[in-house]
Design a protein around this motif. Structure first.
Motif, mmCIF file in Angstrom:
data_model
loop_
_atom_site.group_PDB
_atom_site.id
_atom_site.type_symbol
_atom_site.label_atom_id
_atom_site.label_comp_id
_atom_site.label_asym_id
_atom_site.label_seq_id
_atom_site.Cartn_x
_atom_site.Cartn_y
_atom_site.Cartn_z
ATOM 1 N N GLU A 107 0.851 -1.184 0.000
ATOM 2 C CA GLU A 107 0.000 0.000 0.000
ATOM 3 C C GLU A 107 0.890 1.239 0.000
ATOM 4 O OE1 GLU A 107 -3.324 0.190 2.641
ATOM 5 O OE2 GLU A 107 -3.270 -1.968 2.910
ATOM 6 N N ILE A 108 0.545 2.193 -0.856
ATOM 7 C CA ILE A 108 1.313 3.440 -0.955
ATOM 8 C C ILE A 108 0.478 4.546 -0.328
ATOM 9 C CG2 ILE A 108 2.359 5.090 -2.534
ATOM 10 C CD1 ILE A 108 2.788 2.715 -4.445
ATOM 11 N N ASP A 109 1.043 5.206 0.647
ATOM 12 C CA ASP A 109 0.344 6.270 1.365
ATOM 13 C C ASP A 109 0.004 7.412 0.413
ATOM 14 O OD1 ASP A 109 0.492 8.890 3.236
ATOM 15 O OD2 ASP A 109 -0.093 7.120 4.405
ATOM 16 N N PRO A 110 -1.172 8.031 0.580
ATOM 17 C CA PRO A 110 -1.539 9.159 -0.281
ATOM 18 C C PRO A 110 -0.537 10.319 -0.239
ATOM 19 C CG PRO A 110 -3.451 8.382 0.915
ATOM 20 C CD PRO A 110 -2.268 7.639 1.463
ATOM 21 N N ALA A 111 0.158 10.491 0.873
ATOM 22 C CA ALA A 111 1.162 11.561 0.959
ATOM 23 C C ALA A 111 2.313 11.300 -0.016
ATOM 24 C CB ALA A 111 1.701 11.671 2.383
ATOM 25 N N VAL A 112 2.650 10.045 -0.238
ATOM 26 C CA VAL A 112 3.701 9.703 -1.198
ATOM 27 C C VAL A 112 3.230 10.020 -2.613
ATOM 28 C CG1 VAL A 112 5.068 7.802 -2.151
ATOM 29 C CG2 VAL A 112 4.688 7.950 0.315
ATOM 30 N N ARG A 130 1.069 12.268 -3.428
ATOM 31 C CA ARG A 130 1.049 13.729 -3.533
ATOM 32 C C ARG A 130 2.438 14.273 -3.826
ATOM 33 N NH1 ARG A 130 2.284 17.524 0.055
ATOM 34 N NH2 ARG A 130 2.231 16.053 1.785
ATOM 35 N N ARG A 156 -7.426 8.781 -4.112
ATOM 36 C CA ARG A 156 -7.399 7.449 -4.723
ATOM 37 C C ARG A 156 -8.817 6.960 -4.959
ATOM 38 N NH1 ARG A 156 -3.315 3.829 -1.268
ATOM 39 N NH2 ARG A 156 -4.366 4.863 0.418
ATOM 40 N N LYS A 164 -9.180 -2.912 -0.133
ATOM 41 C CA LYS A 164 -7.748 -2.755 -0.343
ATOM 42 C C LYS A 164 -7.339 -3.488 -1.609
ATOM 43 C CE LYS A 164 -6.625 -2.366 4.512
ATOM 44 N NZ LYS A 164 -5.869 -2.929 5.620
ATOM 45 N N THR A 171 4.790 4.001 -9.123
ATOM 46 C CA THR A 171 3.815 3.338 -8.249
ATOM 47 C C THR A 171 2.855 2.406 -8.976
ATOM 48 O OG1 THR A 171 2.118 5.072 -8.434
ATOM 49 C CG2 THR A 171 3.809 5.350 -6.720
#
Length: 145
Positions: free
Chosen positions: A14-19, A21, A57, A76, A116
């Protein structure tokens, strides 16, 4: 020689939304047509700021998702999905706004896919300002006294 377990048994990434951004903002910032804008707080110059983004996302499994079935209720996904981006930026002047935004879109989509696996579904761009390409620092005193 060992064999790997089935992809469904190995887990998910899982890739964090902050990454996401940060990737979007970097891609937009490196486009030749974008410029930094002056940041002001309470009327004081506090430096410069580049493009800012908000990334959303989309839920549901993406095409090619490994180990996730369509009836998965967790929401997920083990692989990439689609993202919507709202981007605020400053562009170089003179120049074509349409061409600049098209180039920024291509850069963002390419960087997201490469790093990603996410795909850019939608892009909303707010052009905050147009700034000349040769704009230097502002003078300390007004030009007309």
């Amino acid at each position: 020689m060992s064999t790997l377990p089935d992809p469904a048994e190995r887990g998910v990434l899982e890739i964090d939304p902050a990454v996401l951004r940060k990737i979007v903002e970097y891609a937009a910032d490196t486009a030749p047509a974008t410029r930094h804008r002056a940041r002001r707080v309470a009327g004081l110059d506090v430096g410069e700021s580049g493009p800012t983004a908000r990334v959303t996302r989309r839920s549901g499994p993406a095409r090619g998702t490994v180990g996730v079935t369509s009836d998965d209720t967790t929401g997920k996904t083990g692989d990439a999905g689609e993202v919507d981006v709202r981007l605020r930026l400053t562009l170089a002047h003179p120049g074509s706004v349409r061409a600049a935004v098209a180039e920024v879109r291509e850069r963002i989509d390419a960087d997201l896919r490469r790093t990603t696996g996410h795909r850019l579904r939608g892009l909303t761009v707010e052009v905050e300002a147009l700034r000349s390409g040769d704009a230097g620092p502002r003078p300390a005193s007004p030009r007309v006294q």
